[in-house]
Design an enzyme around this catalytic site. Structure first.
Site, PDB file in Angstrom:
ATOM      1  N   HIS A   1     -12.534  30.113  21.422  1.00  0.00           N
ATOM      2  CA  HIS A   1     -13.794  30.847  21.253  1.00  0.00           C
ATOM      3  C   HIS A   1     -14.633  30.330  20.087  1.00  0.00           C
ATOM      4  CE1 HIS A   1     -15.597  35.064  22.241  1.00  0.00           C
ATOM      5  NE2 HIS A   1     -16.519  34.138  22.173  1.00  0.00           N
TER       6      HIS A   1
ATOM      7  N   TYR B   1     -13.808  40.199  23.842  1.00  0.00           N
ATOM      8  CA  TYR B   1     -14.727  41.157  24.466  1.00  0.00           C
ATOM      9  C   TYR B   1     -14.049  42.491  24.760  1.00  0.00           C
ATOM     10  CZ  TYR B   1     -17.661  37.024  25.439  1.00  0.00           C
ATOM     11  OH  TYR B   1     -18.407  35.886  25.348  1.00  0.00           O
TER      12      TYR B   1
END
Length: 289
Positions: free
Chosen positions: A109, A51
């Site tokens: 992830h 992110y």
């Protein structure tokens, strides 16, 4: 009143069932978003190496005025880190960016690098076990309280469950009205793996669905409130993303219960045809029927 229920994890810890997602929140805006969320009543914040906002999230955690032990912070090892050494180094880098000595949950992830997501049936089994070993060691060293995965399918999970020293505490997946992976959820819960739902409002793509609008109107709530409540009543963790304080307040105002009939109605909502502007991301572009 802010929703403040918790879900017990298999490793003996617990996780707030409502959290703030921070995907696509710029690093420069992340600290204020976290501070606003905590002041509203959120105690769970979700970020990731990918992110690019761990520094901002960490600043918000440190500045929010709530003791660290009352907050639950998640970050994720980038999907491209597929070796023990790269994963271990990235964990230390994440802690440094966050300015924290530990996170409450550390997640892989994705089972594949994003450029290869769900492609060519390559599950990266051996590589994910190396990443998992680095995370197990990080947990043993006190750098993470819990460890888990994201976007893992049943075979990906079996690989970790069968070969790891520590069972994944969670599997964070795309789940919302119109796209709820019930078979995967059932497998997870049957193996004591809690399920977290990211994009519970489908990044806004569900907002104009006539069926969902009708159910929301019957309860006198917004579509996001209805969608988040749906996820929570399935027993999942909900991670709505927003940097807007008023939306945070609304998303956490969940003092209503969806009836069994309306839950069944929401389960049957037809799949979305598109996620609009967010369809560029592999998860959103490949999981549509």
């Amino acid at each position: 009143m802010t929703y403040n229920e918790k879900i017990d994890l298999d490793d003996g810890t617990s996780i707030p069932a409502l959290g703030l997602g921070t995907w696509l929140i710029d690093d420069a805006d992340a600290a204020q978003a976290v501070e606003d969320a905590v002041s509203v009543g959120y105690r769970h914040v979700d970020t990731a190496q990918a992110y690019g906002n761990e520094a901002g999230v960490g600043a918000g955690i440190r500045r929010c005025g709530v003791p660290r032990e009352e907050l639950f912070v998640t970050t994720k090892v980038a999907a491209e880190n597929k070796s023990y050494d790269s994963a271990a180094a990235s964990i230390d880098e994440s802690l440094a960016r966050l300015g924290l000595d530990r996170v409450d949950l550390l997640i892989i992830h994705s089972p594949q690098p994003w450029a290869e997501f769900r492609a060519d049936d390559n599950h990266y089994y051996a590589e994910n076990l190396e990443v998992w070993r680095a995370m197990e060691d990080a947990r043993a060293a006190g750098k993470a309280r819990s460890i888990g995965v994201s976007n893992f399918l049943v075979d990906d999970l079996k690989n970790i469950i069968d070969n790891g020293r520590v069972r994944p505490a969670v599997n964070q997946v795309l789940a919302h009205v119109g796209n709820t992976p019930f078979e995967l959820i059932d497998f997870c819960t049957g193996n004591d793996v809690a399920v977290e739902a990211y994009s519970p409002v489908a990044h806004g793509a569900i907002l104009n669905d006539d069926e969902v609008l009708a159910v929301a109107a019957a309860y006198g709530v917004s579509v996001p409130q209805l969608c988040i409540r749906y996820i929570l009543q399935l027993g999942l963790v909900a991670l709505p993303k927003t940097a807007n304080r008023s939306h945070m307040e609304q998303n956490a105002a969940l003092d209503f219960t969806i009836s069994e009939d309306d839950m069944a109605r929401l389960r049957a909502v037809k799949p979305l045809e598109s996620y609009g502007e967010h369809s560029f991301f592999p998860v959103f572009s490949t999981q549509l029927g």
